[in-house]
Design a protein around this motif. Structure first.
Motif, PDB file in Angstrom:
ATOM      1  N   HIS A   1      89.759 105.930  70.264  1.00  0.00           N
ATOM      2  CA  HIS A   1      89.779 106.940  69.303  1.00  0.00           C
ATOM      3  C   HIS A   1      89.461 108.437  69.888  1.00  0.00           C
ATOM      4  CE1 HIS A   1      88.807 107.888  65.214  1.00  0.00           C
ATOM      5  NE2 HIS A   1      87.345 108.302  65.271  1.00  0.00           N
ATOM      6  N   GLY A   2      89.793 109.308  68.936  1.00  0.00           N
ATOM      7  CA  GLY A   2      89.678 110.559  69.422  1.00  0.00           C
ATOM      8  C   GLY A   2      89.863 111.666  68.229  1.00  0.00           C
ATOM      9  N   SER A   3      89.560 113.029  68.492  1.00  0.00           N
ATOM     10  CA  SER A   3      89.939 114.074  67.657  1.00  0.00           C
ATOM     11  C   SER A   3      90.134 115.411  68.463  1.00  0.00           C
ATOM     12  CB  SER A   3      88.395 114.474  66.903  1.00  0.00           C
ATOM     13  OG  SER A   3      88.483 115.329  66.157  1.00  0.00           O
ATOM     14  N   THR A   4      91.117 115.790  68.355  1.00  0.00           N
ATOM     15  CA  THR A   4      91.828 117.167  68.922  1.00  0.00           C
ATOM     16  C   THR A   4      90.817 118.319  68.876  1.00  0.00           C
ATOM     17  OG1 THR A   4      94.287 116.615  68.430  1.00  0.00           O
ATOM     18  CG2 THR A   4      93.325 118.904  69.147  1.00  0.00           C
ATOM     19  N   PHE A   5      90.157 118.243  67.624  1.00  0.00           N
ATOM     20  CA  PHE A   5      89.160 119.604  67.597  1.00  0.00           C
ATOM     21  C   PHE A   5      87.627 119.091  67.853  1.00  0.00           C
ATOM     22  CE2 PHE A   5      92.770 120.954  64.949  1.00  0.00           C
ATOM     23  CZ  PHE A   5      93.203 122.246  65.634  1.00  0.00           C
ATOM     24  N   GLY A   6      87.425 117.887  67.870  1.00  0.00           N
ATOM     25  CA  GLY A   6      86.235 117.366  67.693  1.00  0.00           C
ATOM     26  C   GLY A   6      85.343 117.677  68.973  1.00  0.00           C
ATOM     27  N   GLY A   7      84.073 118.538  68.720  1.00  0.00           N
ATOM     28  CA  GLY A   7      83.183 118.935  69.605  1.00  0.00           C
ATOM     29  C   GLY A   7      83.723 120.112  70.555  1.00  0.00           C
ATOM     30  N   ASN A   8      84.575 120.822  69.745  1.00  0.00           N
ATOM     31  CA  ASN A   8      84.917 121.905  70.564  1.00  0.00           C
ATOM     32  C   ASN A   8      83.997 123.044  70.821  1.00  0.00           C
ATOM     33  OD1 ASN A   8      85.206 124.111  68.780  1.00  0.00           O
ATOM     34  ND2 ASN A   8      86.896 123.575  67.976  1.00  0.00           N
TER      35      ASN A   8
ATOM     36  N   LEU B   1      89.826 116.678  76.925  1.00  0.00           N
ATOM     37  CA  LEU B   1      90.158 116.222  78.400  1.00  0.00           C
ATOM     38  C   LEU B   1      89.227 116.825  79.537  1.00  0.00           C
ATOM     39  CD1 LEU B   1      94.194 116.666  78.407  1.00  0.00           C
ATOM     40  CD2 LEU B   1      92.859 114.506  77.945  1.00  0.00           C
ATOM     41  N   TYR B   2      88.395 117.773  79.000  1.00  0.00           N
ATOM     42  CA  TYR B   2      87.513 118.479  79.711  1.00  0.00           C
ATOM     43  C   TYR B   2      86.049 118.661  79.210  1.00  0.00           C
ATOM     44  CZ  TYR B   2      92.043 119.724  81.080  1.00  0.00           C
ATOM     45  OH  TYR B   2      93.666 119.616  81.655  1.00  0.00           O
ATOM     46  N   ALA B   3      85.120 118.716  80.009  1.00  0.00           N
ATOM     47  CA  ALA B   3      83.923 118.915  79.477  1.00  0.00           C
ATOM     48  C   ALA B   3      83.431 120.483  79.065  1.00  0.00           C
ATOM     49  CB  ALA B   3      82.546 118.725  80.350  1.00  0.00           C
ATOM     50  N   THR B   4      82.679 120.728  78.164  1.00  0.00           N
ATOM     51  CA  THR B   4      82.307 122.217  77.905  1.00  0.00           C
ATOM     52  C   THR B   4      80.763 122.317  77.618  1.00  0.00           C
ATOM     53  OG1 THR B   4      82.901 121.808  75.531  1.00  0.00           O
ATOM     54  CG2 THR B   4      84.471 122.634  76.770  1.00  0.00           C
ATOM     55  N   GLU B   5      80.511 123.572  77.384  1.00  0.00           N
ATOM     56  CA  GLU B   5      79.030 123.749  77.605  1.00  0.00           C
ATOM     57  C   GLU B   5      78.168 122.936  76.677  1.00  0.00           C
ATOM     58  OE1 GLU B   5      76.325 128.047  77.716  1.00  0.00           O
ATOM     59  OE2 GLU B   5      78.553 128.078  77.436  1.00  0.00           O
ATOM     60  N   HIS B   6      78.262 123.153  75.320  1.00  0.00           N
ATOM     61  CA  HIS B   6      77.295 122.671  74.304  1.00  0.00           C
ATOM     62  C   HIS B   6      77.203 121.216  73.834  1.00  0.00           C
ATOM     63  CE1 HIS B   6      76.688 126.908  74.081  1.00  0.00           C
ATOM     64  NE2 HIS B   6      77.912 127.287  73.891  1.00  0.00           N
ATOM     65  N   ALA B   7      78.617 120.582  74.104  1.00  0.00           N
ATOM     66  CA  ALA B   7      78.709 119.198  73.322  1.00  0.00           C
ATOM     67  C   ALA B   7      77.337 118.142  74.019  1.00  0.00           C
ATOM     68  CB  ALA B   7      79.706 118.467  73.897  1.00  0.00           C
ATOM     69  N   ALA B   8      77.015 118.292  75.098  1.00  0.00           N
ATOM     70  CA  ALA B   8      76.165 117.258  75.615  1.00  0.00           C
ATOM     71  C   ALA B   8      74.792 117.800  75.014  1.00  0.00           C
ATOM     72  CB  ALA B   8      76.139 117.355  77.136  1.00  0.00           C
ATOM     73  N   PRO B   9      74.330 118.929  75.355  1.00  0.00           N
ATOM     74  CA  PRO B   9      72.962 119.187  74.549  1.00  0.00           C
ATOM     75  C   PRO B   9      72.889 118.795  73.048  1.00  0.00           C
ATOM     76  CG  PRO B   9      73.659 121.176  76.049  1.00  0.00           C
ATOM     77  CD  PRO B   9      74.956 120.078  75.793  1.00  0.00           C
ATOM     78  N   VAL B  10      73.903 119.103  72.368  1.00  0.00           N
ATOM     79  CA  VAL B  10      73.920 118.636  71.036  1.00  0.00           C
ATOM     80  C   VAL B  10      73.821 117.240  70.704  1.00  0.00           C
ATOM     81  CG1 VAL B  10      75.370 118.613  68.607  1.00  0.00           C
ATOM     82  CG2 VAL B  10      75.087 120.759  69.994  1.00  0.00           C
TER      83      VAL B  10
ATOM     84  N   THR C   1      80.257 123.238  68.491  1.00  0.00           N
ATOM     85  CA  THR C   1      79.014 122.717  69.033  1.00  0.00           C
ATOM     86  C   THR C   1      78.036 123.805  69.509  1.00  0.00           C
ATOM     87  OG1 THR C   1      80.293 122.742  71.407  1.00  0.00           O
ATOM     88  CG2 THR C   1      80.149 120.588  69.970  1.00  0.00           C
ATOM     89  N   ALA C   2      78.618 125.175  69.702  1.00  0.00           N
ATOM     90  CA  ALA C   2      77.826 126.053  69.736  1.00  0.00           C
ATOM     91  C   ALA C   2      77.039 126.316  68.534  1.00  0.00           C
ATOM     92  CB  ALA C   2      78.603 127.598  70.252  1.00  0.00           C
ATOM     93  N   ALA C   3      77.826 126.339  67.311  1.00  0.00           N
ATOM     94  CA  ALA C   3      77.228 126.491  66.055  1.00  0.00           C
ATOM     95  C   ALA C   3      76.174 125.345  65.953  1.00  0.00           C
ATOM     96  CB  ALA C   3      78.145 126.462  65.088  1.00  0.00           C
ATOM     97  N   ALA C   4      76.515 124.089  66.264  1.00  0.00           N
ATOM     98  CA  ALA C   4      75.511 123.056  65.837  1.00  0.00           C
ATOM     99  C   ALA C   4      74.238 123.091  66.793  1.00  0.00           C
ATOM    100  CB  ALA C   4      76.306 121.674  66.002  1.00  0.00           C
TER     101      ALA C   4
ATOM    102  N   LEU D   1      75.368 120.086  59.925  1.00  0.00           N
ATOM    103  CA  LEU D   1      75.369 120.000  61.346  1.00  0.00           C
ATOM    104  C   LEU D   1      75.398 121.438  62.017  1.00  0.00           C
ATOM    105  CD1 LEU D   1      74.545 118.899  64.117  1.00  0.00           C
ATOM    106  CD2 LEU D   1      76.889 117.498  64.008  1.00  0.00           C
ATOM    107  N   GLY D   2      76.641 122.079  61.283  1.00  0.00           N
ATOM    108  CA  GLY D   2      77.031 123.390  61.810  1.00  0.00           C
ATOM    109  C   GLY D   2      76.616 124.450  61.000  1.00  0.00           C
ATOM    110  N   ASN D   3      75.896 124.269  59.835  1.00  0.00           N
ATOM    111  CA  ASN D   3      75.644 125.210  58.832  1.00  0.00           C
ATOM    112  C   ASN D   3      76.873 125.978  58.360  1.00  0.00           C
ATOM    113  OD1 ASN D   3      73.060 126.326  57.579  1.00  0.00           O
ATOM    114  ND2 ASN D   3      73.760 128.322  58.221  1.00  0.00           N
TER     115      ASN D   3
END
Length: 393
Positions: A273-280, A75-84, A284-287, A249-251
């Motif tokens: 479509h959706g995923s509760t944990f997807g792209g958290n 529901l909210y944007a976070t720091e790493h998803a867009a750069p990944v 995404t920091a790991a990726a 992708l996340g090693n």
């Protein structure tokens, strides 16, 4: 060997064979069990830890993020998803959009749902190849071209059709007005490490263009440098409509992605479509850290060079009839030797591979494996093969 101490009554479902070893630590290409024995890992958790175990940059990124923010929901944007997403889009040639999930199966599920939504009602069939492996959800299992895996869960969901691998004529005959997409692996990993020829992938692209179908490339195992290119399909010069990515992708941190051309991705609307944990934030920091290291290290070039060295070493071993694959995704086809006991004896000797078929060993080591580790690996494999040949298997 029996189960490790404390595991005999462990309430974990028996979806895998009982483990004989408990690993407690890893570093680079090496794992250590609870007794302190070290193992040269030539499987990387099934092509997952492509930068090796506990890579400092990834470990530091995960630790720092875990202390700041782990989850908020989509529901909210976070720091790493867009750069990944931007990095993946760039590595794939640009012009696409990304959906994040947690596993390869979920990425493929997304791809097939997207194909149905894009194609419209009445066009719902996804065609795949015999010998393929696309996941273990009901839909991705149905797409998997291994009937023996279907039987315990029959009936399978509708909308999946299988054709012979590398047979364009069979594929063409299977396409009718109900088909929405073709899903294919550039290299069939679980099927025995069988690369798709350039002509085969180009032929699929041509058929998809002629029949207005989506070409989905399952790069769950082959993606992100393993084959000597960023993605396996890039060796063939084709342009897919949808690409699925996971494993490396996340090693080791669970994250996957489904990339699609922007005009295809536009078929999804909010709520489709959706995923509760997807792209958290944690994943995404790991990726993000993983992709930065991969680019800094030029892992496709490293995989091509190390893969040639490993292929040469394996090919020279008595008892190896053929080595196939690309980069650092290889199978050693054994000459009259049962691969299962060989893999077990290699584990006892401190080398991790798996018997991907009854006659073939699969190797997918870290893309940062050293020349010295490759030499040690081939020496140990050769010694075990010599023992089996001397003992008549």
């Amino acid at each position: 060997m029996g189960a490790p101490e404390g595991m005999e009554r462990c309430p974990i479902m028996s979806t895998y064979a009982a483990p004989s070893i408990r690993f407690v630590e890893g570093s680079g290409s090496w794992l250590t069990d609870r007794e302190g024995k070290r193992y040269l890992d030539l499987l990387s958790g099934l092509a997952v830890t492509s930068l090796g175990h506990a890579h400092p940059a990834v470990a530091e990124a995960v630790a720092a993020q875990a202390q700041r923010l782990v989850h908020t929901s989509n529901l909210y944007a976070t720091e790493h998803a867009a750069p990944v997403a931007q990095t993946l889009d760039r590595l794939l040639g640009g012009g696409g959009q990304v959906f994040f999930a947690n596993s390869g199966a979920e990425a493929n599920e997304c791809a097939m749902k997207l194909a149905r939504k894009w194609a419209g009602h009445g066009r719902y069939v996804v065609v795949s190849a015999y010998g393929s492996f696309h996941g273990r959800t009901m839909a991705t299992l149905a797409a998997t071209g291994q009937p023996a895996k279907h039987e315990p869960f029959a009936p399978m969901p509708e909308g999946y059709r299988h054709v012979a691998w590398a047979d364009l004529a069979h594929l063409e005959s299977a396409i009718d007005e109900t088909v929405a997409a073709v899903i294919i692996e550039p290299i069939q990993g679980e099927g025995g490490v069988h690369p798709a020829e350039t002509e085969y992938l180009a032929g699929i692209r041509r058929l998809c263009d002629e029949r207005n179908l989506l070409m989905i490339l399952d790069e769950v195992q082959t993606g992100l440098g393993r084959t000597g290119a960023w993605f396996g399909f890039q060796h063939a010069g084709v342009a897919p409509d949808v690409v699925t990515i996971a494993k490396a992708l996340g090693n080791g941190v669970p994250i996957s992605a489904c990339w699609a051309r922007a005009e295809v991705a536009a078929a999804f609307r909010p709520g489709d479509h959706g995923s509760t944990f997807g792209g958290n934030p944690l994943c995404t920091a790991a990726a993000r850290a993983t992709l930065e290291v991969m680019e800094d290290e030029d892992v496709p070039a490293r995989a091509a060079r190390a893969g040639a060295l490993l292929r040469g070493g394996l090919s020279a071993l008595a008892g190896v009839a053929e080595v196939r694959g690309a980069g650092l995704l290889l199978a050693a086809e054994l000459d009259g030797i049962d691969a299962g006991p060989v893999a077990a004896d290699l584990l006892a000797a401190g080398v991790i591979v798996n018997a991907v078929t009854p006659t073939a060993l699969r190797l997918a080591p870290s893309l940062l494996i050293s020349d010295e580790e490759i030499e040690e690996a081939t020496d140990r494999i050769g010694a075990v093969l010599d023992a089996h040949r001397a003992g008549g298997d």
